[in-house]
Every structure is written in structure tokens, then in C-alpha cells.
Design a protein around this motif. Structure first.
Motif, PDB file in Angstrom:
ATOM      1  N   GLY A  16      32.021  51.965 -28.277  1.00  0.00           N
ATOM      2  CA  GLY A  16      31.783  53.225 -28.976  1.00  0.00           C
ATOM      3  C   GLY A  16      32.125  54.489 -28.198  1.00  0.00           C
ATOM      4  N   TYR A  17      32.760  54.354 -27.030  1.00  0.00           N
ATOM      5  CA  TYR A  17      33.175  55.543 -26.278  1.00  0.00           C
ATOM      6  C   TYR A  17      34.682  55.668 -26.407  1.00  0.00           C
ATOM      7  N   LEU A  18      35.141  56.835 -26.870  1.00  0.00           N
ATOM      8  CA  LEU A  18      36.580  57.003 -27.076  1.00  0.00           C
ATOM      9  C   LEU A  18      37.167  57.880 -25.982  1.00  0.00           C
ATOM     10  N   PRO A  43      29.258  71.253 -20.779  1.00  0.00           N
ATOM     11  CA  PRO A  43      28.209  70.392 -21.336  1.00  0.00           C
ATOM     12  C   PRO A  43      28.705  69.664 -22.595  1.00  0.00           C
ATOM     13  N   GLY A  44      28.252  68.454 -22.729  1.00  0.00           N
ATOM     14  CA  GLY A  44      28.558  67.696 -23.952  1.00  0.00           C
ATOM     15  C   GLY A  44      29.978  67.214 -24.077  1.00  0.00           C
ATOM     16  N   THR A  45      30.647  67.008 -22.949  1.00  0.00           N
ATOM     17  CA  THR A  45      32.019  66.507 -23.043  1.00  0.00           C
ATOM     18  C   THR A  45      32.101  65.012 -22.721  1.00  0.00           C
ATOM     19  N   GLY A  46      30.941  64.384 -22.590  1.00  0.00           N
ATOM     20  CA  GLY A  46      30.940  62.925 -22.449  1.00  0.00           C
ATOM     21  C   GLY A  46      30.911  62.426 -21.010  1.00  0.00           C
ATOM     22  N   LYS A  47      30.341  63.198 -20.094  1.00  0.00           N
ATOM     23  CA  LYS A  47      30.290  62.780 -18.679  1.00  0.00           C
ATOM     24  C   LYS A  47      29.242  61.671 -18.498  1.00  0.00           C
ATOM     25  N   THR A  48      28.025  61.981 -18.930  1.00  0.00           N
ATOM     26  CA  THR A  48      26.948  60.994 -18.769  1.00  0.00           C
ATOM     27  C   THR A  48      27.247  59.744 -19.594  1.00  0.00           C
ATOM     28  N   SER A  49      27.705  59.958 -20.828  1.00  0.00           N
ATOM     29  CA  SER A  49      27.910  58.780 -21.684  1.00  0.00           C
ATOM     30  C   SER A  49      29.081  57.931 -21.206  1.00  0.00           C
ATOM     31  N   GLU A 135      24.277  64.968 -12.722  1.00  0.00           N
ATOM     32  CA  GLU A 135      24.033  66.389 -12.468  1.00  0.00           C
ATOM     33  C   GLU A 135      23.769  66.662 -10.992  1.00  0.00           C
ATOM     34  N   ASN A 177      27.810  69.859 -13.864  1.00  0.00           N
ATOM     35  CA  ASN A 177      28.104  70.920 -14.836  1.00  0.00           C
ATOM     36  C   ASN A 177      28.631  72.155 -14.128  1.00  0.00           C
ATOM     37  N   ARG A 202      40.509  63.036 -32.023  1.00  0.00           N
ATOM     38  CA  ARG A 202      39.566  62.215 -31.275  1.00  0.00           C
ATOM     39  C   ARG A 202      38.124  62.586 -31.617  1.00  0.00           C
ATOM     40  N   ILE A 206      35.332  60.229 -33.030  1.00  0.00           N
ATOM     41  CA  ILE A 206      34.007  60.056 -32.391  1.00  0.00           C
ATOM     42  C   ILE A 206      32.912  60.216 -33.443  1.00  0.00           C
ATOM     43  N   VAL A 240      30.314  67.853 -27.898  1.00  0.00           N
ATOM     44  CA  VAL A 240      30.387  66.763 -28.877  1.00  0.00           C
ATOM     45  C   VAL A 240      28.988  66.456 -29.428  1.00  0.00           C
ATOM     46  N   ALA A 241      27.993  66.590 -28.564  1.00  0.00           N
ATOM     47  CA  ALA A 241      26.619  66.324 -29.008  1.00  0.00           C
ATOM     48  C   ALA A 241      26.264  67.231 -30.195  1.00  0.00           C
TER      49      ALA A 241
HETATM   50  N1  LIG Z   1      34.634  60.333 -25.729  1.00  0.00           N
HETATM   51  C1  LIG Z   1      33.498  60.126 -26.374  1.00  0.00           C
HETATM   52  N2  LIG Z   1      33.324  59.043 -27.150  1.00  0.00           N
HETATM   53  C2  LIG Z   1      32.166  58.839 -27.817  1.00  0.00           C
HETATM   54  N3  LIG Z   1      31.106  59.675 -27.772  1.00  0.00           N
HETATM   55  C3  LIG Z   1      31.226  60.768 -27.021  1.00  0.00           C
HETATM   56  C4  LIG Z   1      32.420  61.055 -26.285  1.00  0.00           C
HETATM   57  N4  LIG Z   1      32.239  62.231 -25.630  1.00  0.00           N
HETATM   58  C5  LIG Z   1      31.004  62.644 -25.931  1.00  0.00           C
HETATM   59  N5  LIG Z   1      30.380  61.775 -26.758  1.00  0.00           N
HETATM   60  C6  LIG Z   1      29.025  61.889 -27.323  1.00  0.00           C
HETATM   61  O1  LIG Z   1      28.617  63.231 -27.156  1.00  0.00           O
HETATM   62  C7  LIG Z   1      27.262  63.325 -26.753  1.00  0.00           C
HETATM   63  C8  LIG Z   1      27.162  64.138 -25.491  1.00  0.00           C
HETATM   64  O2  LIG Z   1      27.759  63.459 -24.419  1.00  0.00           O
HETATM   65  P1  LIG Z   1      27.160  63.458 -22.956  1.00  0.00           P
HETATM   66  O3  LIG Z   1      25.707  63.590 -22.985  1.00  0.00           O
HETATM   67  O4  LIG Z   1      27.753  62.280 -22.260  1.00  0.00           O
HETATM   68  O5  LIG Z   1      27.806  64.790 -22.392  1.00  0.00           O
HETATM   69  P2  LIG Z   1      27.677  65.414 -20.939  1.00  0.00           P
HETATM   70  O6  LIG Z   1      29.053  65.815 -20.566  1.00  0.00           O
HETATM   71  O7  LIG Z   1      26.944  64.487 -20.042  1.00  0.00           O
HETATM   72  O8  LIG Z   1      26.817  66.707 -21.252  1.00  0.00           O
HETATM   73  P3  LIG Z   1      25.830  67.531 -20.285  1.00  0.00           P
HETATM   74  O9  LIG Z   1      26.718  68.244 -19.337  1.00  0.00           O
HETATM   75  O10 LIG Z   1      25.111  68.445 -21.227  1.00  0.00           O
HETATM   76  O11 LIG Z   1      24.932  66.541 -19.619  1.00  0.00           O
HETATM   77  C9  LIG Z   1      26.766  61.898 -26.610  1.00  0.00           C
HETATM   78  O12 LIG Z   1      26.037  61.578 -27.756  1.00  0.00           O
HETATM   79  C10 LIG Z   1      28.020  61.066 -26.538  1.00  0.00           C
HETATM   80  O13 LIG Z   1      27.817  59.821 -27.073  1.00  0.00           O
END
Ligand SMILES: Nc1ncnc2c1ncn2[C@@H]1O[C@H](COP(=O)(O)OP(=O)(O)OP(=O)(O)O)[C@@H](O)[C@H]1O
Ligand SMILES: [Mg+2]
Length: 291
Positions: A16-18, A43-49, A135, A177, A202, A206, A240-241
Motif C-alpha cells: 500500500g505504499y506507492l 510534513p506528510g510526504t510519506g517519510k515515516t510511512s 524526527e 522535518n 500518484r 494513493i 498526503v495525510a
Molecule cells: N507514497 C505514499 N504511498 C502511500 N501512502 C502515502 C504515501 N506518502 C504518504 N502517504 C500517506 O500519507 C500519510 C502521511 O504520511 P507520513 O506520516 O509518512 O508523512 P511524514 O512525511 O512522516 O509526515 P510528518 O513530517 O508530518 O511526520 C500517511 O497516512 C501515509 O500512509
């Protein structure tokens, strides 16, 4: 064993990660070369996920160290279980009938069973695993130096017990961040990747993968509007969140179309500052949605 970035990309997609090509390549190389992956981005660009997805794609456990101001060694590496040591000591004293051998007692108090392994030690003990150091920019310099040493050695020494060395190095993902610059010394050890917001196709994908019931048209409308919001100079551009939250909020209200009324009712899912909301409303929601 993954043989190419494309194969890793497919494995990530299957959970489920693209990823785009850049992310898949960076993660593939980190895994192949045994180097930590340092991910920076909005923030929210999918680093943690990404780290979560890597652990699932590679079928290894995820061990997470959440960094914060003031985080120290005993929260990150290990601590002694003082209350249990005390109980044990009392039991030893009672059993010895007053003739306790203090050397022996000390030895048994500082044994592995009284050691509380925190994320870094667990990662060394349990590897293969993915170690997420989330972080890292929130931790202070001293902690960074300590992290650097541990990452360089893939081992730590517990004075009372000796060295703990990972048989296989964990796949380490560090995220930031960029609230402050992380030192070059740490970055030098790592492969670096900047995560940007996904492109429109993309992000639509997602949304649709994460929310299977979301109509394609609505997904495209949300992703397009969010892209336009990111072009405005907002205090907190949506990640993305927020796209996911927006789509969910619209669906929860039974909306199948993102028009100005629907947007007005749900802006709180995507904008988190009053100033940002005022700015977007003042610029005109119709214009935002029309492009
Ligand atoms: N490439 C991706 N494929 C699938 N889901 C994604 C992708 N990028 C982001 N998401 C979804 O977007 C949401 C936010 O992602 P995530 O928490 O990983 O961002 P982050 O970069 O860690 O943000 P922060 O800096 O706020 O911690 C999650 O629900 C995640 O599943
Ligand atoms: Mg994160």
C-alpha cells in the motif's frame, strides 16, 4: 533478496505504499549497501510511512525510536529495571539469612534479565529489522553524536554485560522535518533522499488505494485542489495525510463532488491554521476548484 529498485517498488506497492522512482532507488540502495537512509521533506510526504512500509515489504519487524527534545541514552538504548532489581535484592537478602555475598549479588543484579532494552538496543538484538529513527531533528546535538557512533559500529557496549553487536545490520531510516540542520557527520554516514509531494497521478492513486470506495472523479478533484493549495504560501501546506482526511471527510458527508459548498464545509480537514483558511476563502473557493 531484492535485486532491483523496481522489485522493491513492487514490494512496497503490494503493502500500500506507492513510491516514486527516487524513493524506491534510495531505499533499495540503503538496503543493499547497508547504509542508513536519511529522509527529509515537508510534513506528510510519506517519510515515516516509508519505514513502516519497508518493514512490511521486507517482512521484518519495525522498531521505532521517536525523537524529542531532551531524549537521552536511557530512553533510546537501555535502562536498568530498578524496581525489579530491588525486589530481587530483597529476595537474595532474605534467602541468604544475612550472609549475602555482595559480589555475587551485584553480578546477578546486573544481568540481562534486569536490562530494559530500548529501541536502539532492541534493533541490534532483533535485527534483521527496520529501525525508524523518527524526527531526528527534534533531538539535540549530543544525542545525534551518540546516534552516529552507534550507527557506525552497529554495536554498543553495556559496561556490566559487554558488547551487543547486530548479526545483520538493521535497515535504518532516519527522518527529519528540517526544523534544524542535522550535522554533516551524521548525514555523511547516510544516503540522503528528499521526499517531495507526489505528482497528481500518484496522489490520486494513493487516495484510491487507501480509500477503495472513493470515486475516481472525487479523488482527482481532491488531489488537484490540494496541489493548488500547496502553491499558495500557506503556513502549513497540506500533505498526503490531509488529502486523505479531506477525501474521507467528503465521503463521510455523502459528497461525490468537490464543489465550493462541499469544500467550505470540509476545509478543516485540510487546513489547520485560521490564517490559511481565511486566505484560501478570500482568494475564492470557486477559483481554487476551477484551477
Ligand atoms: N507514497 C505514499 N504511498 C502511500 N501512502 C502515502 C504515501 N506518502 C504518504 N502517504 C500517506 O500519507 C500519510 C502521511 O504520511 P507520513 O506520516 O509518512 O508523512 P511524514 O512525511 O512522516 O509526515 P510528518 O513530517 O508530518 O511526520 C500517511 O497516512 C501515509 O500512509
Ligand atoms: Mg513522520
Amino acid at each position: 533478496m531484492l535485486t532491483s529498485p523496481e522489485e522493491l517498488a513492487r514490494a512496497l506497492e503490494s503493502v500500500g505504499y506507492l513510491p516514486d522512482e527516487g524513493i524506491a532507488t534510495a531505499a533499495f540502495l540503503a538496503n543493499r549497501m547497508g547504509r542508513p537512509l536519511f529522509c527529509e521533506g515537508e510534513p506528510g510526504t510519506g517519510k515515516t510511512s516509508l519505514a513502516v512500509a519497508l518493514s512490511r515489504a521486507l517482512s521484518v519487524p519495525l522498531i521505532k525510536l521517536q525523537c524529542h527534545e531532551g531524549i537521552d541514552f536511557s530512553q533510546a538504548l537501555y535502562d536498568w529495571d530498578f524496581p525489579r532489581q530491588l525486589l530481587h535484592l530483597r529476595a537474595l537478602e532474605a534467602a541468604s539469612g544475612g550472609a549475602l555475598d555482595s559480589d555475587l549479588a551485584e553480578k546477578s543484579l546486573y544481568s540481562r534479565r534486569f536490562l530494559l532494552a530500548r529501541p536502539l538496543l532492541r534493533a541490534l538484538e532483533e535485527s534483521p529489522c527496520v529501525l525508524l529513527v523518527d524526527e531526528v531533528d527534534r533531538a539535540d546535538d549530543e544525542f545525534e553524536a551518540f546516534l552516529l557512533e552507534m550507527l557506525g559500529e552497529n554495536a554498543v557496549t553495556v559496561p556490566e554485560l559487554g558488547e551487543v553487536r547486530a548479526t545483520v545490520p538493521p535497515l535504518v531510516v532516519l527522518t527529519s522535518n528540517r526544523t534544524r540542520e542535522v550535522h554533516d557527520a551524521l548525514k555523511r554516514r547516510c544516503l540522503y533522499h528528499w521526499l517531495s509531494h507526489p505528482d497528481l497521478p500518484r496522489e490520486v492513486e494513493i487516495l484510491r488505494r487507501t480509500l477503495p470506495d472513493l470515486p475516481e472523479r472525487l479523488a482527482t478533484q481532491v488531489a488537484s485542489a490540494v496541489r493548488r493549495l500547496r502553491e499558495l504560501e500557506l503556513i502549513k501546506p497540506p500533505g498526503v495525510a490531509e488529502s486523505l482526511d479531506w477525501a474521507q471527510a467528503l465521503t463521510a458527508l455523502g459528497r461525490t463532488e468537490l464543489d465550493a459548498a462541499a469544500a467550505a464545509a470540509t476545509l478543516g480537514a485540510v487546513l489547520k491554521y485560521r490564517e490559511d483558511t481565511q486566505r484560501v476563502v478570500a482568494a475564492g473557493l470557486e477559483r481554487l476548484l476551477a484551477g
